[in-house]
Enzyme design. Sequence first.
Site, PDB file in Angstrom:
ATOM      1  N   GLY A   1     -23.607 -64.977 -50.644  1.00 31.00           N
ATOM      2  CA  GLY A   1     -23.381 -66.021 -51.632  1.00 31.00           C
ATOM      3  C   GLY A   1     -21.941 -65.941 -52.111  1.00 31.00           C
ATOM      4  O   GLY A   1     -21.351 -64.856 -52.117  1.00 31.00           O
TER       5      GLY A   1
ATOM      6  N   GLN B   1     -14.823 -67.128 -57.433  1.00 29.69           N
ATOM      7  CA  GLN B   1     -14.552 -65.943 -56.622  1.00 29.69           C
ATOM      8  C   GLN B   1     -13.388 -66.134 -55.650  1.00 29.69           C
ATOM      9  O   GLN B   1     -12.854 -65.157 -55.124  1.00 29.69           O
ATOM     10  CB  GLN B   1     -15.807 -65.519 -55.845  1.00 29.69           C
ATOM     11  CG  GLN B   1     -16.898 -64.985 -56.753  1.00 29.69           C
ATOM     12  CD  GLN B   1     -18.073 -64.487 -55.940  1.00 29.69           C
ATOM     13  OE1 GLN B   1     -18.938 -65.258 -55.568  1.00 29.69           O
ATOM     14  NE2 GLN B   1     -18.087 -63.200 -55.642  1.00 29.69           N
TER      15      GLN B   1
ATOM     16  N   CYS C   1     -21.930 -57.471 -55.416  1.00 28.73           N
ATOM     17  CA  CYS C   1     -21.091 -58.662 -55.571  1.00 28.73           C
ATOM     18  C   CYS C   1     -19.776 -58.431 -54.842  1.00 28.73           C
ATOM     19  O   CYS C   1     -19.168 -57.371 -54.985  1.00 28.73           O
ATOM     20  CB  CYS C   1     -20.839 -58.913 -57.054  1.00 28.73           C
ATOM     21  SG  CYS C   1     -19.788 -60.345 -57.357  1.00 28.73           S
ATOM     22  N   LEU C   2     -19.347 -59.448 -54.093  1.00 32.05           N
ATOM     23  CA  LEU C   2     -18.084 -59.343 -53.355  1.00 32.05           C
ATOM     24  C   LEU C   2     -16.906 -59.142 -54.306  1.00 32.05           C
ATOM     25  O   LEU C   2     -15.888 -58.593 -53.911  1.00 32.05           O
ATOM     26  CB  LEU C   2     -17.862 -60.614 -52.525  1.00 32.05           C
ATOM     27  CG  LEU C   2     -18.907 -60.900 -51.432  1.00 32.05           C
ATOM     28  CD1 LEU C   2     -18.675 -62.288 -50.842  1.00 32.05           C
ATOM     29  CD2 LEU C   2     -18.862 -59.832 -50.349  1.00 32.05           C
TER      30      LEU C   2
ATOM     31  N   HIS D   1     -27.504 -65.076 -59.664  1.00 37.62           N
ATOM     32  CA  HIS D   1     -26.216 -64.378 -59.550  1.00 37.62           C
ATOM     33  C   HIS D   1     -25.059 -65.389 -59.454  1.00 37.62           C
ATOM     34  O   HIS D   1     -24.059 -65.271 -60.163  1.00 37.62           O
ATOM     35  CB  HIS D   1     -26.268 -63.472 -58.309  1.00 37.62           C
ATOM     36  CG  HIS D   1     -25.031 -62.694 -58.045  1.00 37.62           C
ATOM     37  ND1 HIS D   1     -24.990 -61.317 -58.131  1.00 37.62           N
ATOM     38  CD2 HIS D   1     -23.789 -63.085 -57.678  1.00 37.62           C
ATOM     39  CE1 HIS D   1     -23.764 -60.910 -57.843  1.00 37.62           C
ATOM     40  NE2 HIS D   1     -23.016 -61.957 -57.555  1.00 37.62           N
ATOM     41  N   GLU D   2     -25.226 -66.402 -58.590  1.00 36.07           N
ATOM     42  CA  GLU D   2     -24.135 -67.367 -58.367  1.00 36.07           C
ATOM     43  C   GLU D   2     -23.942 -68.282 -59.578  1.00 36.07           C
ATOM     44  O   GLU D   2     -22.813 -68.615 -59.931  1.00 36.07           O
ATOM     45  CB  GLU D   2     -24.391 -68.194 -57.105  1.00 36.07           C
ATOM     46  CG  GLU D   2     -24.498 -67.379 -55.810  1.00 36.07           C
ATOM     47  CD  GLU D   2     -23.363 -66.396 -55.582  1.00 36.07           C
ATOM     48  OE1 GLU D   2     -22.223 -66.672 -56.027  1.00 36.07           O
ATOM     49  OE2 GLU D   2     -23.607 -65.333 -54.977  1.00 36.07           O
TER      50      GLU D   2
ATOM     51  N   HIS E   1     -21.859 -66.615 -62.109  1.00 43.81           N
ATOM     52  CA  HIS E   1     -20.416 -66.669 -61.816  1.00 43.81           C
ATOM     53  C   HIS E   1     -19.777 -67.915 -62.424  1.00 43.81           C
ATOM     54  O   HIS E   1     -18.640 -67.869 -62.891  1.00 43.81           O
ATOM     55  CB  HIS E   1     -20.177 -66.710 -60.298  1.00 43.81           C
ATOM     56  CG  HIS E   1     -20.096 -65.366 -59.642  1.00 43.81           C
ATOM     57  ND1 HIS E   1     -19.177 -64.413 -60.028  1.00 43.81           N
ATOM     58  CD2 HIS E   1     -20.796 -64.820 -58.614  1.00 43.81           C
ATOM     59  CE1 HIS E   1     -19.332 -63.332 -59.265  1.00 43.81           C
ATOM     60  NE2 HIS E   1     -20.307 -63.543 -58.398  1.00 43.81           N
TER      61      HIS E   1
HETATM   62 ZN   LIG Z   1     -21.033 -62.186 -57.075  1.00 46.16          ZN
END
Ligand SMILES: [Zn+2]
Length: 161
Positions: A44, A49, A87-88, A135-136, A139
Amino acid sequence: MREIRAIGDPVLRTPAEPVEGFDRELRKLIDDMFRAMYAVNGVGLAGPQIGVSRRLFVYDISGRKGHLINPVLTVDDPDPILDEEGCLSVPDRQTGQPLYAPVARAAGVTVEGLDRLERPVRITARGSLARCFQHETDHLDGKLYVDVLPKNEARKILHKA
Ligand SMILES: [Zn+2]
């Protein structure tokens, strides 16, 4: 290739603005987001991000792939499910790999939004997809998964990030 922003970058802490133009630029942005996500084996990726403070995300998890623009999330089943989440944008300072921790998320959610052609989209999800949507969406509100961890768990992650 768009660079993935890491914790400490203010864009990750800024509530994103709604997407307004459903044009070629938006379609290219979505393609770029998929490319950036796949390059690091992500499941995701949200606009902030990659430094784009707009309300959209892409996902490809458990055989479900798509994108959502201006999503609104509703919790259908608040029963908390604890599972590993990473998370990236929260990588280990040393290895560059995402840091994982068990995060409690609602068992079932519905997201409603638009697709790249401004058509309405409504998806009801459970399990890993429901987790991904929560989660997204976080963000887009300037929140990271470490914010929903118990304090001592969050401290452990932030120490390595
Ligand atoms: Zn994330």
